[in-house]
Design a protein around this motif. Structure first.
Motif, mmCIF file in Angstrom:
data_model
loop_
_atom_site.group_PDB
_atom_site.id
_atom_site.type_symbol
_atom_site.label_atom_id
_atom_site.label_comp_id
_atom_site.label_asym_id
_atom_site.label_seq_id
_atom_site.Cartn_x
_atom_site.Cartn_y
_atom_site.Cartn_z
ATOM 1 N N TYR A 1 0.825 -1.203 0.000
ATOM 2 C CA TYR A 1 0.000 0.000 0.000
ATOM 3 C C TYR A 1 0.861 1.256 0.000
ATOM 4 O O TYR A 1 0.685 2.149 -0.829
ATOM 5 C CB TYR A 1 -0.939 0.012 1.217
ATOM 6 C CG TYR A 1 -2.009 -1.055 1.175
ATOM 7 C CD1 TYR A 1 -2.342 -1.703 -0.019
ATOM 8 C CD2 TYR A 1 -2.697 -1.430 2.321
ATOM 9 C CE1 TYR A 1 -3.326 -2.679 -0.070
ATOM 10 C CE2 TYR A 1 -3.690 -2.405 2.287
ATOM 11 C CZ TYR A 1 -4.000 -3.026 1.093
ATOM 12 O OH TYR A 1 -4.971 -3.979 1.048
ATOM 13 N N ILE A 2 1.801 1.311 0.943
ATOM 14 C CA ILE A 2 2.646 2.514 1.035
ATOM 15 C C ILE A 2 3.586 2.599 -0.162
ATOM 16 O O ILE A 2 3.886 3.687 -0.660
ATOM 17 C CB ILE A 2 3.435 2.537 2.373
ATOM 18 C CG1 ILE A 2 4.065 3.911 2.590
ATOM 19 C CG2 ILE A 2 4.478 1.433 2.438
ATOM 20 C CD1 ILE A 2 3.070 5.017 2.830
ATOM 21 N N ALA A 3 4.052 1.420 -0.666
ATOM 22 C CA ALA A 3 4.928 1.415 -1.850
ATOM 23 C C ALA A 3 4.201 1.967 -3.062
ATOM 24 O O ALA A 3 4.779 2.685 -3.874
ATOM 25 C CB ALA A 3 5.420 -0.006 -2.130
ATOM 26 N N THR A 4 2.918 1.645 -3.176
ATOM 27 C CA THR A 4 2.118 2.137 -4.300
ATOM 28 C C THR A 4 1.982 3.650 -4.241
ATOM 29 O O THR A 4 2.152 4.341 -5.254
ATOM 30 C CB THR A 4 0.712 1.488 -4.290
ATOM 31 O OG1 THR A 4 0.859 0.069 -4.422
ATOM 32 C CG2 THR A 4 -0.135 2.009 -5.430
ATOM 33 N N ALA A 5 1.686 4.175 -3.053
ATOM 34 C CA ALA A 5 1.511 5.626 -2.899
ATOM 35 C C ALA A 5 2.816 6.376 -3.143
ATOM 36 O O ALA A 5 2.853 7.341 -3.918
ATOM 37 C CB ALA A 5 0.968 5.945 -1.504
ATOM 38 N N ILE A 6 3.896 5.924 -2.515
ATOM 39 C CA ILE A 6 5.187 6.613 -2.647
ATOM 40 C C ILE A 6 5.738 6.448 -4.060
ATOM 41 O O ILE A 6 6.326 7.377 -4.624
ATOM 42 C CB ILE A 6 6.195 6.092 -1.603
ATOM 43 C CG1 ILE A 6 5.726 6.497 -0.201
ATOM 44 C CG2 ILE A 6 7.600 6.631 -1.868
ATOM 45 C CD1 ILE A 6 6.554 5.940 0.923
ATOM 46 N N GLY A 7 5.529 5.261 -4.637
ATOM 47 C CA GLY A 7 6.018 5.005 -5.994
ATOM 48 C C GLY A 7 5.452 5.970 -7.014
ATOM 49 O O GLY A 7 6.097 6.295 -8.009
ATOM 50 N N LEU B 1 5.169 8.973 -6.716
ATOM 51 C CA LEU B 1 5.870 10.260 -6.605
ATOM 52 C C LEU B 1 7.268 10.228 -7.213
ATOM 53 O O LEU B 1 7.938 11.253 -7.258
ATOM 54 C CB LEU B 1 6.007 10.658 -5.118
ATOM 55 C CG LEU B 1 4.705 10.812 -4.330
ATOM 56 C CD1 LEU B 1 5.009 10.954 -2.846
ATOM 57 C CD2 LEU B 1 3.926 12.011 -4.822
ATOM 58 N N ILE B 2 7.713 9.056 -7.659
ATOM 59 C CA ILE B 2 9.096 8.911 -8.117
ATOM 60 C C ILE B 2 9.149 8.771 -9.631
ATOM 61 O O ILE B 2 8.647 7.789 -10.187
ATOM 62 C CB ILE B 2 9.771 7.686 -7.462
ATOM 63 C CG1 ILE B 2 9.692 7.802 -5.936
ATOM 64 C CG2 ILE B 2 11.223 7.570 -7.918
ATOM 65 C CD1 ILE B 2 10.162 6.579 -5.208
ATOM 66 N N PRO B 3 9.739 9.760 -10.324
ATOM 67 C CA PRO B 3 9.873 9.670 -11.786
ATOM 68 C C PRO B 3 10.614 8.396 -12.181
ATOM 69 O O PRO B 3 11.605 8.024 -11.560
ATOM 70 C CB PRO B 3 10.699 10.917 -12.138
ATOM 71 C CG PRO B 3 10.452 11.867 -11.011
ATOM 72 C CD PRO B 3 10.304 11.013 -9.787
#
Length: 200
Positions: A110-116, A118-120
């Motif tokens: 879940y958190i990987a999906t959200a943070i991911g 944001l990363i170009p």
């Protein structure tokens, strides 16, 4: 590319923004770092509304992530493991490694999906492990939306602040994108070397 983006936003407005952001996620070379700042600049000219621009950009961003999610779901763990066992030897990646990565994503997905989001360079493809891990669609959409709202808002506001110099957003973000790419590549190289030493 710039002319296509400008024409799409000028002629289609919010629909054009959503369309471009969906396309950006499906075909990564189309840069969100140019689309959303340009939309932010259009807000300063009174052509568009800031909140509506952010909503349109977020809808397009999430819509563009969905095909990658279903691709991961279609591939599934078994097929991905088979591909890794067949073609992953040169990177020392095996089916067992894929399963281990899948288990890690299950714990932090879940958190990987959200943070991911944001990363170009990563934001598009983070949807694939979500699909492989069979993350439920609603949580995937919720966390993708959360990350996309932040990303879209930052880019739009940057374009709003910079005005006619909106293109500088991409210039400022490029060094950050390069650093992120170097960090990811370094981690992959470190992991490969570590695995090779372990198998010696």
């Amino acid at each position: 590319m710039l002319e296509f983006i400008v024409n799409s936003i000028n002629s289609l407005g919010y629909v054009g923004i959503a369309f471009l952001m969906a396309l950006e996620n499906i075909i990564p070379p189309i840069p969100s770092e140019l689309i959303m700042p340009l939309a932010g600049f259009a807000v300063t000219q009174g052509k568009l509304n800031l909140i509506s621009v952010i909503i349109a950009g977020t809808i397009g961003s999430v819509a563009g992530a969905i095909p990658w999610y279903f691709l991961g779901k279609y591939w599934g763990l078994k097929r991905t493991k088979a591909i890794a066992d067949k073609y992953g030897k040169w990177l020392s990646v095996s089916g067992a490694d894929v399963e281990q990565a899948k288990n890690w994503f299950d714990r932090r997905g879940y958190i990987a999906t959200a943070i991911g989001r944001l990363i170009p360079g990563i934001r598009t493809y983070i949807s694939i492990p979500a699909g492989i891990s069979k993350m439920s669609l609603l949580p995937f959409l919720a966390y993708s939306t959360a990350g996309s709202v932040v990303w879209v808002s930052l880019l739009t506001y940057a374009g709003y602040i910079l005005g006619e110099n909106y293109e500088l957003v991409g210039t400022y973000l490029k060094p950050i994108s390069i650093l992120v790419a170097i960090a990811v590549i370094s981690l992959v190289i470190y992991w490969v070397i570590k695995r090779k030493k372990h198998h010696i």
